[in-house]
Write a protein that holds these residues in place. Sequence first.
Motif, PDB file in Angstrom:
ATOM      1  N   ALA A 294      22.784  -6.432  65.221  1.00  0.00           N
ATOM      2  CA  ALA A 294      21.747  -5.912  66.114  1.00  0.00           C
ATOM      3  C   ALA A 294      20.598  -6.909  66.188  1.00  0.00           C
ATOM      4  N   GLY A 295      19.754  -6.713  67.183  1.00  0.00           N
ATOM      5  CA  GLY A 295      18.521  -7.472  67.270  1.00  0.00           C
ATOM      6  C   GLY A 295      17.438  -6.791  66.452  1.00  0.00           C
ATOM      7  N   GLY A 296      16.696  -7.547  65.697  1.00  0.00           N
ATOM      8  CA  GLY A 296      15.616  -6.973  64.904  1.00  0.00           C
ATOM      9  C   GLY A 296      14.368  -6.767  65.744  1.00  0.00           C
ATOM     10  N   VAL A 297      13.851  -5.539  65.756  1.00  0.00           N
ATOM     11  CA  VAL A 297      12.659  -5.202  66.528  1.00  0.00           C
ATOM     12  C   VAL A 297      11.451  -5.032  65.615  1.00  0.00           C
ATOM     13  N   ASN A 298      11.635  -4.371  64.504  1.00  0.00           N
ATOM     14  CA  ASN A 298      10.566  -4.177  63.523  1.00  0.00           C
ATOM     15  C   ASN A 298      10.210  -5.520  62.884  1.00  0.00           C
ATOM     16  N   PRO A 299       8.959  -5.960  62.976  1.00  0.00           N
ATOM     17  CA  PRO A 299       8.572  -7.253  62.381  1.00  0.00           C
ATOM     18  C   PRO A 299       8.801  -7.329  60.881  1.00  0.00           C
ATOM     19  N   GLU A 300       8.929  -6.169  60.219  1.00  0.00           N
ATOM     20  CA  GLU A 300       9.160  -6.157  58.776  1.00  0.00           C
ATOM     21  C   GLU A 300      10.610  -6.483  58.415  1.00  0.00           C
ATOM     22  N   LEU A 301      11.523  -6.396  59.388  1.00  0.00           N
ATOM     23  CA  LEU A 301      12.921  -6.698  59.108  1.00  0.00           C
ATOM     24  C   LEU A 301      13.182  -8.182  59.324  1.00  0.00           C
ATOM     25  N   ARG A 302      14.057  -8.734  58.463  1.00  0.00           N
ATOM     26  CA  ARG A 302      14.414 -10.145  58.555  1.00  0.00           C
ATOM     27  C   ARG A 302      15.883 -10.281  58.936  1.00  0.00           C
ATOM     28  N   ILE A 303      16.248 -11.438  59.434  1.00  0.00           N
ATOM     29  CA  ILE A 303      17.646 -11.699  59.762  1.00  0.00           C
ATOM     30  C   ILE A 303      18.496 -11.559  58.501  1.00  0.00           C
ATOM     31  N   GLY A 304      19.620 -10.858  58.639  1.00  0.00           N
ATOM     32  CA  GLY A 304      20.505 -10.586  57.512  1.00  0.00           C
ATOM     33  C   GLY A 304      20.304  -9.219  56.906  1.00  0.00           C
ATOM     34  N   ASP A 305      19.111  -8.614  57.090  1.00  0.00           N
ATOM     35  CA  ASP A 305      18.877  -7.259  56.587  1.00  0.00           C
ATOM     36  C   ASP A 305      19.807  -6.267  57.287  1.00  0.00           C
ATOM     37  N   VAL A 306      20.164  -5.215  56.588  1.00  0.00           N
ATOM     38  CA  VAL A 306      20.996  -4.150  57.148  1.00  0.00           C
ATOM     39  C   VAL A 306      20.163  -2.886  57.269  1.00  0.00           C
ATOM     40  N   ASN A 307      20.155  -2.303  58.444  1.00  0.00           N
ATOM     41  CA  ASN A 307      19.422  -1.064  58.692  1.00  0.00           C
ATOM     42  C   ASN A 307      20.397   0.067  59.001  1.00  0.00           C
ATOM     43  N   VAL A 308      20.105   1.236  58.437  1.00  0.00           N
ATOM     44  CA  VAL A 308      20.888   2.449  58.721  1.00  0.00           C
ATOM     45  C   VAL A 308      19.923   3.461  59.330  1.00  0.00           C
ATOM     46  N   PRO A 309      19.742   3.458  60.659  1.00  0.00           N
ATOM     47  CA  PRO A 309      18.747   4.329  61.289  1.00  0.00           C
ATOM     48  C   PRO A 309      19.085   5.815  61.158  1.00  0.00           C
ATOM     49  N   GLU A 310      18.029   6.625  61.166  1.00  0.00           N
ATOM     50  CA  GLU A 310      18.222   8.079  61.095  1.00  0.00           C
ATOM     51  C   GLU A 310      18.331   8.724  62.468  1.00  0.00           C
ATOM     52  N   ARG A 311      18.043   7.960  63.533  1.00  0.00           N
ATOM     53  CA  ARG A 311      18.218   8.480  64.882  1.00  0.00           C
ATOM     54  C   ARG A 311      18.301   7.319  65.862  1.00  0.00           C
ATOM     55  N   TRP A 312      18.913   7.620  67.027  1.00  0.00           N
ATOM     56  CA  TRP A 312      19.142   6.602  68.044  1.00  0.00           C
ATOM     57  C   TRP A 312      18.701   7.104  69.412  1.00  0.00           C
ATOM     58  N   GLY A 313      18.087   6.204  70.194  1.00  0.00           N
ATOM     59  CA  GLY A 313      17.680   6.532  71.557  1.00  0.00           C
ATOM     60  C   GLY A 313      18.174   5.476  72.530  1.00  0.00           C
ATOM     61  N   GLN A 314      18.176   5.833  73.821  1.00  0.00           N
ATOM     62  CA  GLN A 314      18.644   4.929  74.873  1.00  0.00           C
ATOM     63  C   GLN A 314      17.432   4.391  75.642  1.00  0.00           C
ATOM     64  N   HIS A 315      17.006   3.182  75.290  1.00  0.00           N
ATOM     65  CA  HIS A 315      15.731   2.667  75.813  1.00  0.00           C
ATOM     66  C   HIS A 315      15.806   2.254  77.283  1.00  0.00           C
ATOM     67  N   LEU A 316      17.008   2.040  77.807  1.00  0.00           N
ATOM     68  CA  LEU A 316      17.126   1.642  79.210  1.00  0.00           C
ATOM     69  C   LEU A 316      17.615   2.773  80.108  1.00  0.00           C
ATOM     70  N   GLU A 317      17.496   3.983  79.626  1.00  0.00           N
ATOM     71  CA  GLU A 317      17.604   5.142  80.527  1.00  0.00           C
ATOM     72  C   GLU A 317      16.215   5.243  81.163  1.00  0.00           C
ATOM     73  N   VAL A 318      16.052   4.676  82.364  1.00  0.00           N
ATOM     74  CA  VAL A 318      14.710   4.491  82.919  1.00  0.00           C
ATOM     75  C   VAL A 318      14.642   4.924  84.375  1.00  0.00           C
ATOM     76  N   LEU A 319      13.416   5.131  84.805  1.00  0.00           N
ATOM     77  CA  LEU A 319      13.096   5.268  86.221  1.00  0.00           C
ATOM     78  C   LEU A 319      12.369   4.000  86.635  1.00  0.00           C
ATOM     79  N   MET A 320      12.849   3.331  87.676  1.00  0.00           N
ATOM     80  CA  MET A 320      12.166   2.146  88.197  1.00  0.00           C
ATOM     81  C   MET A 320      11.114   2.619  89.186  1.00  0.00           C
ATOM     82  N   ALA A 321       9.877   2.636  88.732  1.00  0.00           N
ATOM     83  CA  ALA A 321       8.802   3.329  89.439  1.00  0.00           C
ATOM     84  C   ALA A 321       8.340   2.576  90.686  1.00  0.00           C
TER      85      ALA A 321
END
Length: 327
Positions: free
Chosen positions: A129-156
Amino acid sequence: MKAVWARGLRGTLGVWMLGLTGLVLGLTAQAEPAVPEAPSASSPSGMRLESTPRIAVISAFAPELVLLHKAVREPRQYQVNGVTFTTGSLQGHPVLLFLSGISMVNATMNTQLALDRFNVSHILFSGIAGGVNPELRIGDVNVPERWGQHLEVLMARETAPGTYERPADKETMQVPGFGMLLHRAVRVVSEVRSRPEPQFWFPADPGLLALARGVQDVTLQPCDQDKVCLREQPRLVVGGTGLSGTAFVDNAQYRKHLAEVFQANVVDMESAACAMVAQANRVPFLAFRSVSDLAGGGPGANEMNTFLNIAAENSARVLMAFLERWR
């Protein structure tokens, strides 16, 4: 009389054609021996390829699944709609391994295909995955507790330079947009919902997440076989939020936006789709994602191709440790 003669001629021609067809089929059968076919996905009698309850282990593309494939005991492969499904045992658990394919659409389609054709008890995803949180470094493994769809969008609609109209509907979320992109929830239907309802976050299974929090004895790799190494030792981080969308994110401004608006840890192109399918089918879901790049936030070119192997292996290592603890 002409009618009788014509019927007789048609009958003679029909017999001759049937004989010729039989001859051709017979020659073809001799030249190419028949191969037993797997049950067809469209055949009512072949909907399930087997009945053994299995944990589905999914990755998006081949490099993410290499280590896990090597560890499978007594593998057996099935081909369905061009997708290779591998059954076997992993850390003592009956598993089903397959590639979702890259993208939300592929992940949705092939996860549901697996649920339709096999007896899937749980769904686990392992990948980069791409790291978004500045506290995470390349190679770290994240196990998120929830997931959202950021590109479910309205083009205003742009009402003035740099100003966009926000519609008054319950799908559009009351969070800052990114230019003309206004984030929306997905309208979800299921057996327990009589009407479609907006939903942005799809939670990981609480029991699986709690089990992941207990994984402490896994050793993550700072280097790959080609001696490409990280500057710091990778870590396992359980919790936080993950985002998925139809685009590969390599933009510093949009990365910052996702971190500020959604407090996201990582971004990928499949996990939220799998989480949505899992919810619809009432199957527990959990995703392991290792940071391969900084989603545009690094000082130079995107890092994915450089650190892909390290990230993929670390995600697989955590999943293996998770299965070992589960046993």
